[in-house]
Write a protein that holds these residues in place. Structure first.
Motif, PDB file in Angstrom:
ATOM      1  N   ASP A 165       0.814  -1.221   0.000  1.00 50.99           N
ATOM      2  CA  ASP A 165       0.000   0.000   0.000  1.00 50.99           C
ATOM      3  C   ASP A 165       0.846   1.271   0.000  1.00 50.99           C
ATOM      4  O   ASP A 165       0.321   2.378  -0.023  1.00 50.99           O
ATOM      5  N   HIS A 196       2.716   2.254   2.455  1.00 48.20           N
ATOM      6  CA  HIS A 196       2.929   2.708   3.832  1.00 48.20           C
ATOM      7  C   HIS A 196       4.010   1.857   4.483  1.00 48.20           C
ATOM      8  O   HIS A 196       4.250   0.719   4.092  1.00 48.20           O
ATOM      9  N   THR A 212      -5.764  -6.620   3.408  1.00 49.14           N
ATOM     10  CA  THR A 212      -6.057  -5.213   3.147  1.00 49.14           C
ATOM     11  C   THR A 212      -5.059  -4.354   3.913  1.00 49.14           C
ATOM     12  O   THR A 212      -4.435  -4.810   4.874  1.00 49.14           O
ATOM     13  N   SER A 213      -4.928  -3.109   3.491  1.00 49.36           N
ATOM     14  CA  SER A 213      -4.039  -2.163   4.151  1.00 49.36           C
ATOM     15  C   SER A 213      -4.614  -1.768   5.511  1.00 49.36           C
ATOM     16  O   SER A 213      -5.785  -1.397   5.595  1.00 49.36           O
ATOM     17  N   VAL A 222      -3.992   0.912   6.924  1.00 46.38           N
ATOM     18  CA  VAL A 222      -4.202   2.370   6.860  1.00 46.38           C
ATOM     19  C   VAL A 222      -5.387   2.731   5.968  1.00 46.38           C
ATOM     20  O   VAL A 222      -6.252   3.519   6.357  1.00 46.38           O
ATOM     21  N   THR A 223      -5.441   2.152   4.768  1.00 44.03           N
ATOM     22  CA  THR A 223      -6.464   2.571   3.789  1.00 44.03           C
ATOM     23  C   THR A 223      -7.626   1.590   3.665  1.00 44.03           C
ATOM     24  O   THR A 223      -8.654   1.920   3.082  1.00 44.03           O
ATOM     25  N   ASN A 224      -7.435   0.377   4.161  1.00 41.85           N
ATOM     26  CA  ASN A 224      -8.408  -0.717   4.031  1.00 41.85           C
ATOM     27  C   ASN A 224      -8.576  -1.203   2.587  1.00 41.85           C
ATOM     28  O   ASN A 224      -9.472  -1.970   2.292  1.00 41.85           O
ATOM     29  N   GLN A 225      -7.709  -0.736   1.685  1.00 40.01           N
ATOM     30  CA  GLN A 225      -7.737  -1.209   0.298  1.00 40.01           C
ATOM     31  C   GLN A 225      -7.032  -2.559   0.222  1.00 40.01           C
ATOM     32  O   GLN A 225      -6.140  -2.851   1.007  1.00 40.01           O
TER      33      GLN A 225
END
Length: 120
Positions: free
Chosen positions: A58, A60, A77-78, A80-83
Protein backbone atom coordinates in the motif's frame (compact mmCIF):
# COMPACT_ATOMS: atom_id res chain seq x y z
CA UNK A 1 6.65 -28.92 9.02
CA UNK A 2 10.22 -27.63 9.14
CA UNK A 3 9.24 -24.50 7.20
CA UNK A 4 6.58 -23.61 9.80
CA UNK A 5 9.03 -24.27 12.64
CA UNK A 6 11.57 -22.00 10.94
CA UNK A 7 8.96 -19.29 10.49
CA UNK A 8 7.95 -19.58 14.16
CA UNK A 9 11.59 -19.30 15.27
CA UNK A 10 12.08 -16.27 12.99
CA UNK A 11 8.90 -14.63 14.31
CA UNK A 12 9.92 -15.27 17.93
CA UNK A 13 13.35 -13.71 17.29
CA UNK A 14 11.76 -10.62 15.70
CA UNK A 15 9.37 -10.30 18.63
CA UNK A 16 12.25 -10.57 21.16
CA UNK A 17 14.19 -7.89 19.26
CA UNK A 18 11.10 -5.68 19.23
CA UNK A 19 10.68 -6.20 23.00
CA UNK A 20 14.32 -5.14 23.53
CA UNK A 21 13.70 -2.08 21.32
CA UNK A 22 10.59 -1.21 23.37
CA UNK A 23 12.58 -1.51 26.62
CA UNK A 24 15.20 0.90 25.29
CA UNK A 25 12.50 3.35 24.18
CA UNK A 26 10.88 3.10 27.62
CA UNK A 27 14.23 3.93 29.23
CA UNK A 28 14.48 6.99 26.95
CA UNK A 29 10.81 8.01 27.42
CA UNK A 30 11.63 10.96 29.70
CA UNK A 31 13.94 12.46 27.08
CA UNK A 32 11.67 11.43 24.18
CA UNK A 33 8.82 13.34 25.80
CA UNK A 34 10.88 16.51 25.34
CA UNK A 35 11.47 15.82 21.64
CA UNK A 36 9.18 15.84 18.65
CA UNK A 37 9.12 12.30 17.22
CA UNK A 38 8.76 12.43 13.42
CA UNK A 39 5.51 10.73 12.33
CA UNK A 40 7.43 8.71 9.72
CA UNK A 41 9.20 6.92 12.61
CA UNK A 42 5.90 5.63 14.05
CA UNK A 43 4.18 2.43 12.95
CA UNK A 44 0.55 3.12 11.98
CA UNK A 45 -0.47 -0.15 13.67
CA UNK A 46 1.34 0.09 17.02
CA UNK A 47 1.86 3.89 17.12
CA UNK A 48 5.38 3.13 18.40
CA UNK A 49 8.81 4.06 17.06
CA UNK A 50 9.73 1.31 14.61
CA UNK A 51 12.70 -1.04 14.88
CA UNK A 52 12.35 -2.78 11.49
CA UNK A 53 10.49 -0.35 9.18
CA UNK A 54 8.97 -2.30 6.31
CA UNK A 55 7.25 -1.12 3.14
CA UNK A 56 4.00 -2.89 2.28
CA UNK A 57 2.16 -2.97 -1.06
CA UNK A 58 0.00 0.00 0.00
CA UNK A 59 3.07 2.26 0.04
CA UNK A 60 2.93 2.71 3.83
CA UNK A 61 5.73 1.77 6.21
CA UNK A 62 5.03 -0.51 9.20
CA UNK A 63 6.96 -2.25 11.95
CA UNK A 64 7.76 -5.66 10.41
CA UNK A 65 6.44 -7.69 13.37
CA UNK A 66 3.16 -5.73 13.43
CA UNK A 67 2.57 -6.12 9.69
CA UNK A 68 3.50 -9.81 9.77
CA UNK A 69 1.00 -10.31 12.60
CA UNK A 70 -1.62 -8.39 10.58
CA UNK A 71 -1.06 -10.68 7.60
CA UNK A 72 -1.07 -13.80 9.82
CA UNK A 73 -4.69 -13.00 10.76
CA UNK A 74 -5.56 -13.57 7.09
CA UNK A 75 -6.03 -9.85 6.42
CA UNK A 76 -5.13 -8.87 2.85
CA UNK A 77 -6.06 -5.21 3.15
CA UNK A 78 -4.04 -2.16 4.15
CA UNK A 79 -4.27 -1.32 7.86
CA UNK A 80 -4.20 2.37 6.86
CA UNK A 81 -6.46 2.57 3.79
CA UNK A 82 -8.41 -0.72 4.03
CA UNK A 83 -7.74 -1.21 0.30
CA UNK A 84 -6.80 -4.69 -0.92
CA UNK A 85 -3.03 -5.30 -0.96
CA UNK A 86 -1.67 -6.25 -4.40
CA UNK A 87 0.83 -8.59 -2.67
CA UNK A 88 2.09 -9.46 0.81
CA UNK A 89 5.80 -8.90 0.20
CA UNK A 90 7.37 -6.70 2.89
CA UNK A 91 10.47 -4.73 1.91
CA UNK A 92 12.92 -3.30 4.49
CA UNK A 93 13.24 0.50 4.40
CA UNK A 94 16.89 1.03 5.28
CA UNK A 95 16.79 4.85 5.02
CA UNK A 96 14.07 5.18 7.68
CA UNK A 97 15.75 2.54 9.87
CA UNK A 98 18.96 4.56 9.71
CA UNK A 99 17.17 7.83 10.53
CA UNK A 100 15.46 6.17 13.52
CA UNK A 101 18.82 4.81 14.75
CA UNK A 102 20.29 8.33 14.50
CA UNK A 103 17.27 9.78 16.33
CA UNK A 104 17.58 7.22 19.15
CA UNK A 105 21.34 7.85 19.43
CA UNK A 106 20.75 11.62 19.60
CA UNK A 107 18.06 11.03 22.22
CA UNK A 108 20.45 8.85 24.23
CA UNK A 109 23.12 11.60 24.01
CA UNK A 110 20.56 14.25 24.96
CA UNK A 111 19.53 12.09 27.94
CA UNK A 112 23.11 12.01 29.14
CA UNK A 113 23.37 15.79 28.75
CA UNK A 114 20.09 16.31 30.63
CA UNK A 115 21.24 13.97 33.42
CA UNK A 116 24.43 16.06 33.76
CA UNK A 117 22.37 19.27 33.91
CA UNK A 118 20.04 17.76 36.55
CA UNK A 119 22.94 16.79 38.80
CA UNK A 120 24.24 20.36 39.07
Amino acid sequence: SAQLDGAAVHQARLERELDDHREELAALRNVMSRREIPATFLCPISCEVMKEPTLAADGHVYERVCMEQWLQTGARTSPVTNQRLAHTTLTPVHAIKSMIADFIEETRDLGGALDSDDSR
